[in-house]
Scaffold this motif. Structure first.
Motif, PDB file in Angstrom:
ATOM      1  N   ALA A  18      78.888  33.496 141.381  1.00  0.00           N
ATOM      2  CA  ALA A  18      79.271  32.265 142.087  1.00  0.00           C
ATOM      3  C   ALA A  18      79.817  32.583 143.477  1.00  0.00           C
ATOM      4  CB  ALA A  18      80.310  31.502 141.266  1.00  0.00           C
ATOM      5  N   ARG A  19      80.620  33.642 143.587  1.00  0.00           N
ATOM      6  CA  ARG A  19      81.156  34.014 144.907  1.00  0.00           C
ATOM      7  C   ARG A  19      80.056  34.466 145.850  1.00  0.00           C
ATOM      8  NH1 ARG A  19      85.097  36.390 141.542  1.00  0.00           N
ATOM      9  NH2 ARG A  19      84.135  38.444 141.810  1.00  0.00           N
ATOM     10  N   GLN A  20      79.087  35.214 145.341  1.00  0.00           N
ATOM     11  CA  GLN A  20      77.989  35.665 146.202  1.00  0.00           C
ATOM     12  C   GLN A  20      77.103  34.495 146.640  1.00  0.00           C
ATOM     13  OE1 GLN A  20      78.412  38.883 147.077  1.00  0.00           O
ATOM     14  NE2 GLN A  20      80.105  38.653 145.627  1.00  0.00           N
ATOM     15  N   VAL A  21      76.900  33.531 145.755  1.00  0.00           N
ATOM     16  CA  VAL A  21      76.113  32.351 146.131  1.00  0.00           C
ATOM     17  C   VAL A  21      76.824  31.571 147.230  1.00  0.00           C
ATOM     18  CG1 VAL A  21      75.247  30.125 145.298  1.00  0.00           C
ATOM     19  CG2 VAL A  21      74.950  32.177 143.901  1.00  0.00           C
ATOM     20  N   LEU A  22      78.147  31.454 147.121  1.00  0.00           N
ATOM     21  CA  LEU A  22      78.911  30.757 148.162  1.00  0.00           C
ATOM     22  C   LEU A  22      78.786  31.496 149.501  1.00  0.00           C
ATOM     23  CD1 LEU A  22      80.878  28.520 148.970  1.00  0.00           C
ATOM     24  CD2 LEU A  22      82.754  30.013 148.221  1.00  0.00           C
ATOM     25  N   LYS A  23      78.886  32.815 149.476  1.00  0.00           N
ATOM     26  CA  LYS A  23      78.698  33.589 150.704  1.00  0.00           C
ATOM     27  C   LYS A  23      77.297  33.392 151.268  1.00  0.00           C
ATOM     28  CE  LYS A  23      81.882  37.343 149.429  1.00  0.00           C
ATOM     29  NZ  LYS A  23      81.960  38.800 149.121  1.00  0.00           N
ATOM     30  N   LEU A  24      76.300  33.351 150.391  1.00  0.00           N
ATOM     31  CA  LEU A  24      74.919  33.164 150.848  1.00  0.00           C
ATOM     32  C   LEU A  24      74.760  31.826 151.561  1.00  0.00           C
ATOM     33  CD1 LEU A  24      72.007  34.258 150.845  1.00  0.00           C
ATOM     34  CD2 LEU A  24      71.689  33.133 148.639  1.00  0.00           C
ATOM     35  N   ILE A  25      75.360  30.793 151.030  1.00  0.00           N
ATOM     36  CA  ILE A  25      75.275  29.476 151.664  1.00  0.00           C
ATOM     37  C   ILE A  25      75.972  29.489 153.022  1.00  0.00           C
ATOM     38  CG2 ILE A  25      75.972  27.060 151.442  1.00  0.00           C
ATOM     39  CD1 ILE A  25      75.683  27.367 148.414  1.00  0.00           C
ATOM     40  N   HIS A  77      71.785  42.286 150.858  1.00  0.00           N
ATOM     41  CA  HIS A  77      73.030  42.449 150.105  1.00  0.00           C
ATOM     42  C   HIS A  77      73.272  41.294 149.135  1.00  0.00           C
ATOM     43  CE1 HIS A  77      77.009  43.957 149.192  1.00  0.00           C
ATOM     44  NE2 HIS A  77      77.491  42.740 149.402  1.00  0.00           N
ATOM     45  N   LEU A  78      73.291  40.065 149.644  1.00  0.00           N
ATOM     46  CA  LEU A  78      73.659  38.945 148.789  1.00  0.00           C
ATOM     47  C   LEU A  78      72.538  38.562 147.825  1.00  0.00           C
ATOM     48  CD1 LEU A  78      75.561  36.713 151.377  1.00  0.00           C
ATOM     49  CD2 LEU A  78      76.521  38.210 149.630  1.00  0.00           C
ATOM     50  N   TRP A  79      71.357  38.217 148.368  1.00  0.00           N
ATOM     51  CA  TRP A  79      70.297  37.701 147.507  1.00  0.00           C
ATOM     52  C   TRP A  79      69.811  38.739 146.499  1.00  0.00           C
ATOM     53  CZ3 TRP A  79      68.239  34.089 144.968  1.00  0.00           C
ATOM     54  CH2 TRP A  79      66.930  34.184 144.484  1.00  0.00           C
ATOM     55  N   LEU A  80      69.540  39.962 146.937  1.00  0.00           N
ATOM     56  CA  LEU A  80      69.041  40.970 146.013  1.00  0.00           C
ATOM     57  C   LEU A  80      70.088  41.351 144.966  1.00  0.00           C
ATOM     58  CD1 LEU A  80      66.945  43.350 148.301  1.00  0.00           C
ATOM     59  CD2 LEU A  80      66.169  41.490 146.827  1.00  0.00           C
ATOM     60  N   ASN A  81      71.354  41.356 145.342  1.00  0.00           N
ATOM     61  CA  ASN A  81      72.402  41.633 144.363  1.00  0.00           C
ATOM     62  C   ASN A  81      72.581  40.476 143.385  1.00  0.00           C
ATOM     63  OD1 ASN A  81      74.058  44.254 144.545  1.00  0.00           O
ATOM     64  ND2 ASN A  81      73.732  43.724 146.699  1.00  0.00           N
TER      65      ASN A  81
END
Length: 495
Positions: free
Chosen positions: A286-293, A349-353
């Protein structure tokens, strides 16, 4: 007074001898050169005295031998300089320590400076982001590309059928290779044909071509790996003691489940099984998705507020004044660099992780420290690890095994990469000026130039600065301006 002081020390030493404190006597006798003993005491008692006041220090030391040794070690006559040391910012010591504090300072300065520039830009030009940036009515006309994207699933299914027939020995090896060539070639030509026939948005075409290239690379890896596994299985059947049986890590078994997992996994190299993580960290995802947005929004803001106005108000870099073209390129280089770094962070970093975490994919080395690259080929080895591993596994080493010279193999790797870069940009733009192809192939002489400079000067910063200047400051803004003006000229002729 000197006599009494000497008598006092003699008395102290004799009393210590009487108490058999040999360790403390040893530290006292070695006092003129007792750097190691003092250091040991310092390490042993460092945590105890970390926050103590100097005049109350003796009271906080534990009783016994350590207290006596510490009291002696911190006398005024104790040497404060024991060994040769370099300043932290000297050239010999700068890379031997952490610079996290300076990094944080750079981030604070970067945020402050760019916040001021953003506010100044908004006050001067207003809000330049168009209402149809995220979605427009033209996107509804891109349904042929959407259907083409969904139909790409047919090609992995066809490859699976071919491999299954090969496992059942219903096809000979030349026929299997022929069908895989047909499948992989069609998987590229079909989307190219659809994009060229449809007047779709450039962003939609780029997305489809990127997905097409990923599918093609995966299909080649799937066919090549299974071919090698069949060869190993056949050699093992002939002789159980053959060397190939010692290096075969997997049994040859064509599984639809392994293919399905491979097609969605964040890798381009097929193998029947992968290292897996134990569980899915939902909060982390959830934190990585927020960073991606957030970073995707930042990237879109920079493109619309800065890059688009710059390129619209510029001339063709090869048809105007040279100084004007250099000024436009340098002015465009900073926002372009920000977008490029945001793209790297969002994708690699974000999407692939995120994808790896959802699939419990264990090997998450999607990039290395490419920002420290000393040479051009060092950058390409660390920037995109999935593609690099594919190139090494399925192109570079097969060339070497077949007797192709190393230099020609390197040129071939860049040639294949240049073709796919050109397809991903030229086809959606409906322009074949080969700017992307030339840009990638120009990396080949840079490889030899930066390698030569690195060996000549033995300085890691020379090649690194050349890489940053040519690739980020000069190359990308130039390609952006070239493609933008070619697209605009094409649309002007069409209108």
């Amino acid at each position: 007074m000197p006599h009494s002081a000497a008598a006092t020390e003699t008395t102290t030493a004799s009393s210590l001898d009487n108490n058999h404190n040999s360790d403390i006597n040893f530290s006292i006798r070695r006092r003129p050169g007792a750097a190691s003993a003092n250091d040991d005491v310092l390490k042993k008692n460092g945590e105890i005295f970390k926050g103590a006041e100097s005049d109350r220090m003796d009271a906080t030391v534990k009783e016994g031998d350590d207290a006596v040794a510490f009291e002696y070690a911190y006398r005024p006559s104790s040497p404060a300089h024991r060994r040769v040391k370099e300043s932290p910012l000297s050239s010999d010591a700068i890379f031997k320590q952490s610079h996290a504090g300076l990094f944080n300072l750079c981030i604070v300065i970067l945020v402050a400076v760019n916040s001021r520039l953003i506010i100044e830009n908004l006050m001067k030009y207003g809000w330049l982001i168009r209402g149809n940036f995220w979605f427009s009515s033209r996107s509804l006309r891109d349904w042929p590309l959407m259907l083409c994207c969904l139909s790409l699933l047919v090609f992995p299914l066809a490859a699976y059928v071919v491999e299954k027939l090969a496992q059942w020995k219903r096809m000979s090896e030349p026929v299997v290779v022929f069908f895989h060539i047909i499948i992989t070639t069609t998987s590229v030509l079909y989307p190219v044909f659809v994009i060229l026939r449809c007047d779709s948005a450039v962003l939609s075409g780029v997305t489809l071509m990127l997905l097409t290239c990923v599918v093609w690379l995966k299909l080649v890896s799937y066919a090549h790996t299974n071919h090698d596994l069949r060869s190993l299985a056949q050699s093992t059947d002939k002789s159980d003691a053959s060397p190939s049986s010692l290096i075969m890590e997997y049994n040859y078994d064509v599984s639809f489940r392994s293919l399905a997992y491979f097609m969605v996994a964040p890798t381009l190299c097929y193998q029947p099984s992968y290292p897996r993580s134990e569980c899915i960290r939902k909060g982390w995802v959830a934190r990585q998705v927020l960073k991606l947005i957030i970073f995707t929004g930042v990237m879109g803001f920079i493109v619309e507020q800065y890059i688009n106005p710059l390129v619209r108000n510029s001339q063709h870099p090869l048809k105007g004044d040279l100084l004007y073209a250099i000024e436009r390129i340098l002015k465009l280089s900073v926002p372009n660099l920000y977008v490029w770094l945001c793209m790297f962070y969002c994708l690699f970093h974000l999407w692939l992780n995120i994808l790896a975490e959802l699939l419990r994919f264990g090997d998450r080395e999607f990039y290395k420290d490419w920002w420290n690259a000393q040479t051009t080929d060092g950058y390409w080895r660390m920037w995109n690890m999935p593609v690099h591993k594919w190139m090494v596994r399925h192109l570079y080493f097969p060339c070497l095994r077949n007797g192709i010279p190393k230099g020609f193999a390197i040129v071939l790797v860049f040639f294949v990469s240049a073709i796919f870069h050109e397809l991903c940009i030229a086809v959606p733009c409906h322009i074949f000026k080969l700017w992307a192809f030339i840009g990638i192939m120009s990396q080949v002489p840079l490889v030899f130039i930066t390698n030569y400079l690195q060996k000549k000067f033995q300085n890691s910063m020379v090649g690194n600065m050349i890489f940053w200047f040519i690739f980020s400051i000069l190359g990308q803004p130039m390609c952006l301006l070239l493609y933008y003006h070619d697209v605009m000229n094409r649309k002007g002729r069409m209108d």
